[in-house]
Design an enzyme around this catalytic site. Structure first.
Site, PDB file in Angstrom:
ATOM      1  N   LEU A 122       0.798  -1.225   0.000  1.00 36.43           N
ATOM      2  CA  LEU A 122       0.000   0.000   0.000  1.00 36.43           C
ATOM      3  C   LEU A 122       0.834   1.280   0.000  1.00 36.43           C
ATOM      4  CD1 LEU A 122      -2.816  -1.168   2.424  1.00 36.43           C
ATOM      5  CD2 LEU A 122      -2.793  -1.201  -0.078  1.00 36.43           C
ATOM      6  N   CYS A 123       2.142   1.159  -0.217  1.00 34.77           N
ATOM      7  CA  CYS A 123       3.002   2.340  -0.299  1.00 34.77           C
ATOM      8  C   CYS A 123       2.873   2.999  -1.665  1.00 34.77           C
ATOM      9  CB  CYS A 123       4.472   1.959  -0.071  1.00 34.77           C
ATOM     10  SG  CYS A 123       4.863   1.657   1.640  1.00 34.77           S
ATOM     11  N   HIS A 124       2.915   4.313  -1.666  1.00 32.56           N
ATOM     12  CA  HIS A 124       2.876   5.065  -2.920  1.00 32.56           C
ATOM     13  C   HIS A 124       4.254   5.048  -3.581  1.00 32.56           C
ATOM     14  CE1 HIS A 124      -0.527   6.806  -0.715  1.00 32.56           C
ATOM     15  NE2 HIS A 124      -1.030   7.109  -1.898  1.00 32.56           N
ATOM     16  N   MET A 182       8.613   4.665   5.496  1.00 34.00           N
ATOM     17  CA  MET A 182       8.744   3.288   5.003  1.00 34.00           C
ATOM     18  C   MET A 182       9.991   3.133   4.143  1.00 34.00           C
ATOM     19  SD  MET A 182       6.410   1.874   6.608  1.00 34.00           S
ATOM     20  CE  MET A 182       6.782   0.267   5.958  1.00 34.00           C
ATOM     21  N   GLU A 183      10.327   4.158   3.373  1.00 32.28           N
ATOM     22  CA  GLU A 183      11.516   4.096   2.533  1.00 32.28           C
ATOM     23  C   GLU A 183      12.780   4.080   3.386  1.00 32.28           C
ATOM     24  OE1 GLU A 183       8.170   4.983   0.042  1.00 32.28           O
ATOM     25  OE2 GLU A 183       8.762   5.821   1.972  1.00 32.28           O
ATOM     26  N   ASP A 238      24.058 -11.253   4.211  1.00 27.49           N
ATOM     27  CA  ASP A 238      24.312 -12.074   3.020  1.00 27.49           C
ATOM     28  C   ASP A 238      25.798 -12.152   2.694  1.00 27.49           C
ATOM     29  OD1 ASP A 238      23.566 -13.570   0.622  1.00 27.49           O
ATOM     30  OD2 ASP A 238      24.169 -11.757  -0.458  1.00 27.49           O
TER      31      ASP A 238
END
Length: 173
Positions: A90-92, A128-129, A143
């Site tokens: 739901l992120c733009h 969020m970013e 990793d």
């Protein structure tokens, strides 16, 4: 114990309580930001990865078989911030103006701390970013070093601060 199947939220029984990604019927939706005025928005997030002392030494010396661990992790974090809307439903999609990913080696804690700063001039925030940049940076460190240390632990991922928009500023305690 199996709690049974998940059911759609009944808004009469469980109001949205300010959760913007749910409509009046309790259905998930992408928030409409069309009517919002663009503002300068900034978010800063952090997290860390804890490892064996020998692993931290490999990172500091730059002797990992896969190359410059922190350099690759920085690029991964920047790329991740730019792809957040492809990862989180739901992120733009956003036209970011700045993504900075920085690392601090913490020898006393056998850890590397990651801090990501994300900025734009737009209609929605960039928390969020920033969080995605931190998480993917830490995953990249894992990793690149897992061949020598599978027991690394990522923790403390959080938003440190955010500025801009209708809700104003937030600075973590």
């Amino acid at each position: 114990m199996n709690p049974g199947p998940l059911r759609a939220m009944n808004p009469d029984q469980h109001p949205n309580q300010g959760l913007t990604h749910f409509d009046a019927q309790g259905q998930a939706h992408m928030v409409d930001v069309g009517g919002k005025a663009p503002t300068h928005r900034v978010a800063v997030a952090e997290g860390r990865i804890v490892m064996q002392p020998a692993t931290l030494e490999i990172i500091q010396k730059g002797s990992a078989k896969k190359g410059d661990v922190l350099g690759v992790a920085r690029i991964a974090g920047i790329m991740a911030a730019k792809q957040t809307s492809n990862l989180i439903p739901l992120c733009h999609p956003l036209a970011l103006t700045r993504v900075a990913v920085d690392f601090e080696v913490l020898p006393a804690e056998n850890a590397v701390r990651c801090e990501a700063t994300v900025e734009l001039h737009g209609k929605t925030g960039v928390e969020m970013e920033a969080l995605t940049a931190v998480q993917i940076s830490l995953l990249t460190i894992y990793d690149m070093c897992k061949a020598v240390d599978k027991g690394m632990v990522m923790d403390g991922v959080r938003v440190l601060e955010k500025h801009g928009g209708k809700s104003g500023s937030f600075v973590a305690a």
